[in-house]
Design an enzyme around this catalytic site. Structure first.
Site, PDB file in Angstrom:
ATOM      1  N   ASN A  90       0.809  -1.282  -0.098  1.00 28.69           N
ATOM      2  CA  ASN A  90       0.028   0.018   0.088  1.00 28.69           C
ATOM      3  C   ASN A  90       0.905   1.271  -0.075  1.00 28.69           C
ATOM      4  O   ASN A  90       0.320   2.498  -0.638  1.00 28.69           O
ATOM      5  CB  ASN A  90      -1.034   0.088   1.266  1.00 28.69           C
ATOM      6  CG  ASN A  90      -1.604   1.424   1.393  1.00 28.69           C
ATOM      7  OD1 ASN A  90      -2.580   1.716   0.507  1.00 28.69           O
ATOM      8  ND2 ASN A  90      -1.065   2.264   2.706  1.00 28.69           N
ATOM      9  N   TYR A 155       3.087   9.700 -11.463  1.00 30.17           N
ATOM     10  CA  TYR A 155       2.374   8.852 -10.712  1.00 30.17           C
ATOM     11  C   TYR A 155       1.309   8.026 -11.269  1.00 30.17           C
ATOM     12  O   TYR A 155       1.467   6.819 -10.975  1.00 30.17           O
ATOM     13  CB  TYR A 155       1.511   9.827  -9.725  1.00 30.17           C
ATOM     14  CG  TYR A 155       0.403   9.304  -8.511  1.00 30.17           C
ATOM     15  CD1 TYR A 155       0.939   8.498  -7.684  1.00 30.17           C
ATOM     16  CD2 TYR A 155      -0.950   9.662  -8.680  1.00 30.17           C
ATOM     17  CE1 TYR A 155      -0.004   7.929  -6.931  1.00 30.17           C
ATOM     18  CE2 TYR A 155      -1.889   8.891  -7.884  1.00 30.17           C
ATOM     19  CZ  TYR A 155      -1.098   8.031  -6.666  1.00 30.17           C
ATOM     20  OH  TYR A 155      -2.152   7.653  -6.041  1.00 30.17           O
ATOM     21  N   LYS A 159       1.368   3.926 -11.356  1.00 35.13           N
ATOM     22  CA  LYS A 159      -0.055   3.088 -11.072  1.00 35.13           C
ATOM     23  C   LYS A 159      -0.459   2.129 -12.157  1.00 35.13           C
ATOM     24  O   LYS A 159      -0.991   1.121 -12.063  1.00 35.13           O
ATOM     25  CB  LYS A 159      -1.139   3.730 -10.533  1.00 35.13           C
ATOM     26  CG  LYS A 159      -0.767   4.496  -9.220  1.00 35.13           C
ATOM     27  CD  LYS A 159      -0.595   3.704  -7.962  1.00 35.13           C
ATOM     28  CE  LYS A 159      -0.501   4.466  -6.610  1.00 35.13           C
ATOM     29  NZ  LYS A 159      -0.105   3.507  -5.513  1.00 35.13           N
TER      30      LYS A 159
HETATM   31  P1  NAD Z   1      -0.473   8.568   3.108  1.00 35.00           P
HETATM   32  O1  NAD Z   1       0.447   9.671   2.571  1.00 35.00           O
HETATM   33  O2  NAD Z   1      -1.600   8.962   4.142  1.00 35.00           O
HETATM   34  O3  NAD Z   1       0.160   7.182   3.625  1.00 35.00           O
HETATM   35  C1  NAD Z   1       1.325   6.926   2.658  1.00 35.00           C
HETATM   36  C2  NAD Z   1       1.929   5.716   3.607  1.00 35.00           C
HETATM   37  O4  NAD Z   1       2.940   5.311   2.879  1.00 35.00           O
HETATM   38  C3  NAD Z   1       2.112   6.148   4.967  1.00 35.00           C
HETATM   39  O5  NAD Z   1       1.992   4.800   5.893  1.00 35.00           O
HETATM   40  C4  NAD Z   1       3.873   6.047   4.757  1.00 35.00           C
HETATM   41  O6  NAD Z   1       4.427   5.570   5.804  1.00 35.00           O
HETATM   42  C5  NAD Z   1       4.250   5.293   3.637  1.00 35.00           C
HETATM   43  N1  NAD Z   1       5.206   5.803   2.934  1.00 35.00           N
HETATM   44  C6  NAD Z   1       5.536   6.950   2.219  1.00 35.00           C
HETATM   45  N2  NAD Z   1       6.698   7.116   1.818  1.00 35.00           N
HETATM   46  C7  NAD Z   1       7.263   5.980   2.172  1.00 35.00           C
HETATM   47  C8  NAD Z   1       8.762   5.291   1.857  1.00 35.00           C
HETATM   48  N3  NAD Z   1       9.643   5.954   1.272  1.00 35.00           N
HETATM   49  N4  NAD Z   1       8.937   4.149   2.597  1.00 35.00           N
HETATM   50  C9  NAD Z   1       8.055   3.487   3.001  1.00 35.00           C
HETATM   51  N5  NAD Z   1       6.742   3.811   3.163  1.00 35.00           N
HETATM   52  C10 NAD Z   1       6.325   5.187   2.852  1.00 35.00           C
HETATM   53  O7  NAD Z   1      -1.305   8.368   1.737  1.00 35.00           O
HETATM   54  P2  NAD Z   1      -2.764   7.445   1.289  1.00 35.00           P
HETATM   55  O8  NAD Z   1      -3.366   8.525   0.831  1.00 35.00           O
HETATM   56  O9  NAD Z   1      -3.028   6.734   2.681  1.00 35.00           O
HETATM   57  O10 NAD Z   1      -2.305   6.531   0.247  1.00 35.00           O
HETATM   58  C11 NAD Z   1      -1.886   4.887   0.329  1.00 35.00           C
HETATM   59  C12 NAD Z   1      -2.020   4.619  -0.996  1.00 35.00           C
HETATM   60  O11 NAD Z   1      -2.976   4.781  -1.565  1.00 35.00           O
HETATM   61  C13 NAD Z   1      -0.837   5.009  -1.992  1.00 35.00           C
HETATM   62  O12 NAD Z   1      -0.322   3.740  -2.779  1.00 35.00           O
HETATM   63  C14 NAD Z   1      -1.626   5.995  -2.762  1.00 35.00           C
HETATM   64  O13 NAD Z   1      -0.852   6.114  -3.975  1.00 35.00           O
HETATM   65  C15 NAD Z   1      -3.034   5.283  -2.940  1.00 35.00           C
HETATM   66  N6  NAD Z   1      -4.192   6.061  -3.201  1.00 35.00           N
HETATM   67  C16 NAD Z   1      -4.754   7.181  -2.267  1.00 35.00           C
HETATM   68  C17 NAD Z   1      -5.609   7.947  -2.770  1.00 35.00           C
HETATM   69  C18 NAD Z   1      -6.216   9.137  -1.887  1.00 35.00           C
HETATM   70  O14 NAD Z   1      -7.169   9.807  -2.392  1.00 35.00           O
HETATM   71  N7  NAD Z   1      -5.689   9.262  -0.745  1.00 35.00           N
HETATM   72  C19 NAD Z   1      -6.240   7.747  -4.245  1.00 35.00           C
HETATM   73  C20 NAD Z   1      -5.638   6.872  -4.793  1.00 35.00           C
HETATM   74  C21 NAD Z   1      -4.627   6.100  -4.365  1.00 35.00           C
END
Ligand code: NAD
Length: 247
Positions: A90, A155, A159
């Site tokens: 994730n 990005y 994906k």
């Molecule tokens: P967030 O920024 O709240 O959390 C990201 C997580 O990734 C954190 O736990 C962090 O510790 C970890 N992370 C970041 N950089 C890191 C690194 N260098 N090494 C190890 N871990 C690392 O983000 P989120 O919104 O919860 O996103 C989680 C996933 O969902 C991602 O893959 C993101 O692309 C995807 N996503 C999010 C959304 C959204 O609207 N929030 C939409 C589509 C996809």
């Protein structure tokens, strides 16, 4: 309906947002959850928060771009618990700069975490799942993996690659009873979206036919379902969880 008693679940990016909520839901359904984060401090903060909710989880913070560190961590988990049933890749970062402002380093950084880290995690875990003749691998994709986005090309590129990994590994690993799927979230209310002002959120909501922004729980629910026996004939799928947003 869902019981994950005796299941060992590893979730990367489990310290906040979608990942933290996914840790919560698997914990609530009796799984043993091990979360990965980027730093000691954030891992312990998440473990502490969860323990106040009565959830006992463990955490690690290997560098996801260092295969040796990951292999060592996975070996430690296997020596403690004997298996890993479910791996959820994730962790991810996003990008929104125009191409002129994006450096090649920006591009490589996003690929390193969003794509190469998944490769490293899967490579380290699959031999154990093959031995068990059972396993579930789930990846966090995004709605941009279907439509692209108007800036921040790294990005969506990353994906699209996540979807490619998902569909290919689903076929490669199916003979070993290992299912591989992805969830493609739409706009989800994690820290980034929660901090937007009301006047920015309203137009965003107008683009979502279901009329609301998604919650981390919406995505966690999808992971729970895909990891469960209810999804035992589902593999190689990119499940869109986006309220029909088509951005
Ligand atoms: P967030 O920024 O709240 O959390 C990201 C997580 O990734 C954190 O736990 C962090 O510790 C970890 N992370 C970041 N950089 C890191 C690194 N260098 N090494 C190890 N871990 C690392 O983000 P989120 O919104 O919860 O996103 C989680 C996933 O969902 C991602 O893959 C993101 O692309 C995807 N996503 C999010 C959304 C959204 O609207 N929030 C939409 C589509 C996809």
């Amino acid at each position: 309906m869902f019981d994950f008693e005796n299941k060992i679940v590893v979730i990367t990016g489990g310290t906040r947002g979608i990942g933290l909520e996914t840790v919560r839901i698997f914990s609530e359904h009796n799984a043993k959850v091990i979360l990965f984060g980027s730093r000691e401090e954030t891992v312990f903060k998440a473990i502490d928060e969860l323990s106040k909710e009565g959830k006992q989880v463990e955490g690690y913070y290997p560098n996801l771009n260092n295969y040796d560190e990951i292999e060592k961590t996975i070996k430690e988990i296997i020596s403690n618990y004997g298996k890993i049933d479910i791996l959820i890749n994730n962790a991810g970062i996003s990008a929104n700069k125009k191409i002129e402002d994006t450096t090649s380093e920006d591009f490589v950084n996003i690929m390193n975490l969003n794509v190469n880290a998944i490769f490293n995690m899967v490579k380290a875990v699959v031999p154990y799942m093959k031995e068990q003749k059972e396993g579930v691998i789930l990846n966090t994709s995004s709605m941009v993996s279907i439509y692209g986005q108007p800036s921040g090309v790294g990005y969506p590129a990353s994906k699209f690659a996540v979807n490619g990994i998902t569909k290919s590994l689903a076929r490669e690993l199916a003979p070993f009873n290992i299912r591989v799927n992805a969830v493609a979230p739409g706009v989800i209310k994690t820290d980034m979206v929660a901090s937007l002002k009301e006047d920015m959120i309203k137009p965003l909501i107008n683009t979502i036919p279901l009329g609301r922004i998604g919650m981390p729980r919406d995505i966690a629910n999808a992971f729970l379902f895909l990891a469960s026996d209810m999804a035992s004939y589902i593999t190689g799928v990119i499940l869109q969880v986006d309220g029909a947003a088509r951005n």
